[in-house]
Design a protein around this motif. Structure first.
Motif, PDB file in Angstrom:
ATOM      1  N   ASP A  89       0.713  -1.334  -0.091  1.00 49.91           N
ATOM      2  CA  ASP A  89       0.014  -0.036  -0.130  1.00 49.91           C
ATOM      3  C   ASP A  89       0.894   1.292  -0.018  1.00 49.91           C
ATOM      4  O   ASP A  89       2.082   1.379   0.188  1.00 49.91           O
ATOM      5  CB  ASP A  89      -0.900   0.013   1.349  1.00 49.91           C
ATOM      6  CG  ASP A  89      -1.525   1.345   1.439  1.00 49.91           C
ATOM      7  OD1 ASP A  89      -2.362   1.828   0.648  1.00 49.91           O
ATOM      8  OD2 ASP A  89      -1.587   1.980   2.598  1.00 49.91           O
ATOM      9  N   ASP A 121      -0.080   5.109   1.161  1.00 50.98           N
ATOM     10  CA  ASP A 121       0.008   6.142   2.325  1.00 50.98           C
ATOM     11  C   ASP A 121      -0.293   5.369   3.524  1.00 50.98           C
ATOM     12  O   ASP A 121      -1.363   4.480   3.634  1.00 50.98           O
ATOM     13  CB  ASP A 121      -1.192   6.904   1.956  1.00 50.98           C
ATOM     14  CG  ASP A 121      -1.104   7.811   0.798  1.00 50.98           C
ATOM     15  OD1 ASP A 121      -0.095   7.782   0.048  1.00 50.98           O
ATOM     16  OD2 ASP A 121      -2.170   8.326   0.363  1.00 50.98           O
ATOM     17  N   GLY A 122       0.580   5.655   4.541  1.00 50.19           N
ATOM     18  CA  GLY A 122       0.406   5.140   5.684  1.00 50.19           C
ATOM     19  C   GLY A 122       1.178   3.739   5.744  1.00 50.19           C
ATOM     20  O   GLY A 122       1.454   3.330   6.834  1.00 50.19           O
ATOM     21  N   THR A 123       1.819   3.313   4.674  1.00 49.76           N
ATOM     22  CA  THR A 123       2.516   2.189   4.731  1.00 49.76           C
ATOM     23  C   THR A 123       4.121   2.418   4.225  1.00 49.76           C
ATOM     24  O   THR A 123       4.990   2.265   5.035  1.00 49.76           O
ATOM     25  CB  THR A 123       2.063   1.205   3.703  1.00 49.76           C
ATOM     26  OG1 THR A 123       0.589   0.557   4.140  1.00 49.76           O
ATOM     27  CG2 THR A 123       2.994  -0.093   3.456  1.00 49.76           C
ATOM     28  N   ASP A 144      -1.734  -0.964   5.816  1.00 45.44           N
ATOM     29  CA  ASP A 144      -2.094  -0.192   7.221  1.00 45.44           C
ATOM     30  C   ASP A 144      -3.654  -0.174   7.262  1.00 45.44           C
ATOM     31  O   ASP A 144      -4.115   0.683   7.955  1.00 45.44           O
ATOM     32  CB  ASP A 144      -1.562   1.131   7.515  1.00 45.44           C
ATOM     33  CG  ASP A 144      -2.124   2.271   6.367  1.00 45.44           C
ATOM     34  OD1 ASP A 144      -2.180   2.045   5.262  1.00 45.44           O
ATOM     35  OD2 ASP A 144      -2.933   3.367   6.867  1.00 45.44           O
ATOM     36  N   ASP A 177      -6.552  -3.528   2.839  1.00 44.13           N
ATOM     37  CA  ASP A 177      -5.373  -4.076   2.298  1.00 44.13           C
ATOM     38  C   ASP A 177      -5.267  -5.631   2.840  1.00 44.13           C
ATOM     39  O   ASP A 177      -5.034  -6.722   2.175  1.00 44.13           O
ATOM     40  CB  ASP A 177      -4.130  -3.646   2.844  1.00 44.13           C
ATOM     41  CG  ASP A 177      -4.166  -2.072   2.580  1.00 44.13           C
ATOM     42  OD1 ASP A 177      -4.324  -1.723   1.533  1.00 44.13           O
ATOM     43  OD2 ASP A 177      -4.035  -1.188   3.262  1.00 44.13           O
TER      44      ASP A 177
END
Ligand SMILES: [Mg+2]
Length: 183
Positions: free
Chosen positions: A9, A11-13, A128, A132
Motif C-alpha cells: 500500500d 499512504d501510511g505504509t 495499514d 489491504d
C-alpha cells in the motif's frame, strides 16, 4: 523462499498519511525507515508493486497530473536504490465490487498478475488499512498489517474479522520479522 511479488500500500505504509489526500509531490514524504525496510524486503522478492486507492481523483481532491508527479518521484527514488518497483496501480473510483480496482476489490492485483505473470497466491500484501488485509485474504496472499498510518484505527476490526499473518509497528519491523511468516 521468495515471493512472486510484494504488494505495498502507499499512504501510511511506505509514506506518511497526514490528511488522506496528497495532491502535491512536496507533501509526499516517505517514512525515515522505508528504504532500509525495502532493502531487507528485496531479499524476499524481485518484484515490488504499489497498490493505492486514490478516491480523491474522482472527488476532485487530487489532480491526475499531480498524482503522476508523485508516482514519478516514487519510481525515481526506488530506481536510485536499485529497488525493483515494477508498477504503481491506483484506483480512481469508488466502485466496491469484488473485481473493482478499489481495494478490497481485486482489480489492481489481477492487472499486475496479467501484466507481469505473477502467481498471486505466492505473494505478500503489506498495508495499514483493513482493505489491504481483506484483499490479501481474498487472493490467499500472506498479509502483514502495519500500525503506522491508519493502522491503529483499524487494528481491532482487523483482529476480529481478518486472517492476518503478522502485525508490525511499521514497515521496518515487518521487514525484520518477515521470517516469522515464512515457515
Ligand atoms: Mg494506507
Amino acid at each position: 523462499m521468495k515471493f512472486d511479488a510484494i504488494f505495498l500500500d502507499r499512504d501510511g505504509t511506505i509514506s506518511h498519511d497526514p490528511y488522506g489526500y496528497i495532491n502535491n509531490v512536496k507533501d509526499y514524504n516517505f517514512f525515515d525507515f522505508t528504504f532500509e525496510a525495502l532493502d531487507l524486503l528485496h531479499k524476499y522478492s524481485d518484484n515490488f508493486f504499489i497498490v493505492t486507492n486514490q478516491s480523491g481523483l474522482s472527488s476532485g481532491k487530487i489532480d491526475i497530473n499531480n498524482l503522476e508527479d508523485i508516482h514519478n518521484y516514487i519510481f525515481d527514488e526506488f530506481k536510485k536504490r536499485k529497488l525493483p518497483l515494477k508498477n504503481i496501480y491506483f484506483a480512481d473510483n469508488y466502485d466496491e465490487d469484488y473485481f473493482s480496482m478499489r481495494k478490497p476489490g481485486i482489480g489492481m492485483f489481477k492487472k499486475a498478475s496479467e501484466e507481469f505473470n505473477i502467481n498471486l497466491e505466492n505473494c505478500l500484501m503489506i498495508g495499514d488499512s483493513i482493505v489491504d488485509v481483506q484483499v490479501g485474504n481474498r487472493l490467499k496472499m500472506k498479509t502483514i498489517f502495519l500500525l503506522t498510518g491508519m493502522g491503529n484505527d483499524y487494528f481491532n476490526d482487523v483482529k476480529l474479522s481478518c486472517d492476518v499473518d503478522l502485525v508490525s509497528n511499521n514497515l521496518l519491523e515487518a521487514a525484520k520479522d518477515i521470517k516469522l511468516i515464512l515457515q
